[in-house]
Design a protein around this motif. Structure first.
Motif, PDB file in Angstrom:
ATOM      1  N   LYS A  26       0.857  -1.195   0.000  1.00 12.31           N
ATOM      2  CA  LYS A  26       0.000   0.000   0.000  1.00 12.31           C
ATOM      3  C   LYS A  26       0.885   1.235   0.000  1.00 12.31           C
ATOM      4  N   ILE A  27       0.504   2.239  -0.784  1.00  9.32           N
ATOM      5  CA  ILE A  27       1.248   3.518  -0.756  1.00  9.32           C
ATOM      6  C   ILE A  27       0.268   4.644  -0.445  1.00  9.32           C
ATOM      7  N   ASN A  28       0.561   5.433   0.574  1.00  9.86           N
ATOM      8  CA  ASN A  28      -0.201   6.658   0.840  1.00  9.86           C
ATOM      9  C   ASN A  28       0.449   7.773   0.025  1.00  9.86           C
ATOM     10  N   LEU A  29      -0.117   8.072  -1.163  1.00  8.73           N
ATOM     11  CA  LEU A  29       0.471   9.145  -1.987  1.00  8.73           C
ATOM     12  C   LEU A  29       0.371  10.479  -1.253  1.00  8.73           C
ATOM     13  N   ALA A  30      -0.712  10.656  -0.507  1.00  7.92           N
ATOM     14  CA  ALA A  30      -0.865  11.823   0.384  1.00  7.92           C
ATOM     15  C   ALA A  30      -1.526  11.319   1.653  1.00  7.92           C
ATOM     16  N   LEU A  31      -1.154  11.893   2.775  1.00  5.92           N
ATOM     17  CA  LEU A  31      -1.716  11.442   4.058  1.00  5.92           C
ATOM     18  C   LEU A  31      -1.844  12.649   4.987  1.00  5.92           C
TER      19      LEU A  31
END
Ligand SMILES: C[C@@](CO)(OP(=O)(O)O)[C@H](O)COP(=O)(O)OP(=O)(O)OC[C@H]1O[C@@H](n2ccc(N)nc2=O)[C@H](O)[C@@H]1O
Ligand SMILES: Nc1ncnc2c1ncn2[C@@H]1O[C@H](COP(=O)(O)OP(=O)(O)O)[C@@H](O)[C@H]1O
Length: 343
Positions: free
Chosen positions: A75-80
């Motif tokens: 999973k990648i949080n491109l923005a958080l």
């Protein structure tokens, strides 16, 4: 964070605090089916799965497989963005989540009793006992016993949701093997705040503490390089070191992203609010971020989740692969993977 093709804007953190190597047991977020907002319609069981004790029998005439295999994607949080804090201490998030086409591999074979074996480069330090998220996921489907084998390819406690992806993969594999419904949303969320989004498995906007999922514009073709500097960064302490839990939400999404550069430009107006506290706890994150940002073709470099994994985004597969090769050669101790970003 670094964004843009020419100006390196990855901000170095002031170093402070020690390295985090501990792996505390996950605490369970409370959640209810009512708070879950699935993007797609799902069929939930009418009674809790725990009510079932004997193996489920597939409906007569159904051609069910004896084995199932699943890729538990990173999973990648491109923005958080962290936008608030609940009374129970869990933080409210607003995150654009995508998945890389690389991850752990989970195989399941129907069996009389549930068992788990763990192998692979990151198997060391991961117990195959009842605390393993695969086992905890399987415990939610007691009518679906299986011999489970986890090939652990993703670094532990790395901000790319490996354990959550494993749990989601186990739920999907068991549902496939027994043609069984998935557990109730509240039970899925109780495995971990990232498990609902990993069960969804496609690009999505994630809010609440992870249980509210909403569609996003289609993603352009996109590749990434993932870099983990080899230091575990446990989620709880990073949230605990956050300066303020009250930050602005994501900006409005456009109707569409024309290409990878347009997505990167939009992301430049977003943040990972967990990056400053994580970098203070693990100084290696800044070094990895600088190295990723310096790769030719890198459109944006940022930390995923609570770290320590950093991602770089690229418009072309060849650029991402070249970045993986260069970073691996320069820092052989780092875990580096190039992958397509699954939309
Ligand atoms: C930060 C995120 C962003 O996607 O990713 P990771 O860094 O873990 O990959 C997730 O919200 C993490 O989800 P997950 O890793 O499943 O978290 P959990 O095991 O449920 O929670 C671990 C601990 O983090 C804190 N926590 C977690 C989620 C949240 N929304 N607020 C919190 O305060 C709590 O202290 C909790 O006890
Ligand atoms: N199958 C699993 N894979 C990874 N971690 C697991 C697993 N089962 C339990 N855990 C625990 O879950 C925690 C979070 O791991 P992980 O999901 O890899 O990281 P993150 O939450 O940072 O994305 C770790 O402390 C680890 O010990």
């Amino acid at each position: 964070m670094y964004c843009g093709r020419s100006a390196a804007r990855w901000r170095r953190a002031s170093s402070g605090g020690g390295r985090c190597r501990s792996s505390p047991r996950r605490t369970r977020p409370s959640g209810s089916a009512a708070s879950w907002t699935p993007v797609s319609t799902r069929c939930w069981p009418k009674r809790p799965p725990s009510a079932r004790r004997r193996p489920l029998r597939p409906p007569a005439g159904t051609d069910v497989p004896a084995t199932a295999a699943r890729l538990a994607r990173a999973k990648i949080n491109l923005a958080l963005h962290v936008t608030g804090r609940r009374a129970d201490g869990f933080h409210l998030l607003d995150s654009l989540v995508v998945f890389a086409d690389t991850g752990d591999r989970l195989r399941a074979r129907r069996a009389a009793r549930t068992s788990l074996t763990v192998a692979g480069p990151f198997a060391a330090g991961l117990d195959a006992g009842p605390d393993n998220l695969v086992r905890r996921a399987a415990a939610l489907m007691p009518g679906c016993p299986a011999a489970l084998a986890l090939d652990k390819q993703l670094p532990l406690a790395g901000g790319i949701g490996g354990g959550s992806a494993d749990a989601a993969a186990a739920l999907r594999a068991l549902a496939d093997l027994y043609r069984a419904p998935l557990p109730a949303p509240g039970a899925v969320l109780a495995l971990g705040a990232d498990v609902p989004v990993c069960l969804h498995g496609r690009a999505v906007r994630m809010r609440g503490i992870g249980e509210v999922l909403a569609p996003v514009p289609a993603l352009p073709p996109l590749w990434c390089v993932l870099v983990n500097p080899g230091v575990a960064c446990p989620t709880g302490p990073v949230f605990g070191a956050l300066a303020s839990p009250d930050n602005p939400p994501l900006p409005d999404f456009p109707d569409a992203f024309a290409d990878a550069a347009a997505l990167a430009d939009w992301l430049c107006g977003t943040r990972n609010d967990l990056e400053p506290p994580a970098r203070a706890l693990v100084p290696e994150i800044a070094r990895a971020g600088d190295a990723v940002a310096a790769q030719p073709g890198c459109l944006l470099a940022r930390m995923s989740g609570s770290g320590a994994t950093v991602f770089g985004l690229f418009a072309r597969a060849a650029e991402a692969r070249a970045a993986e090769a260069a970073l691996s050669a320069a820092s052989p101790a780092w875990w580096c993977r190039a992958a397509a970003v699954a939309g």
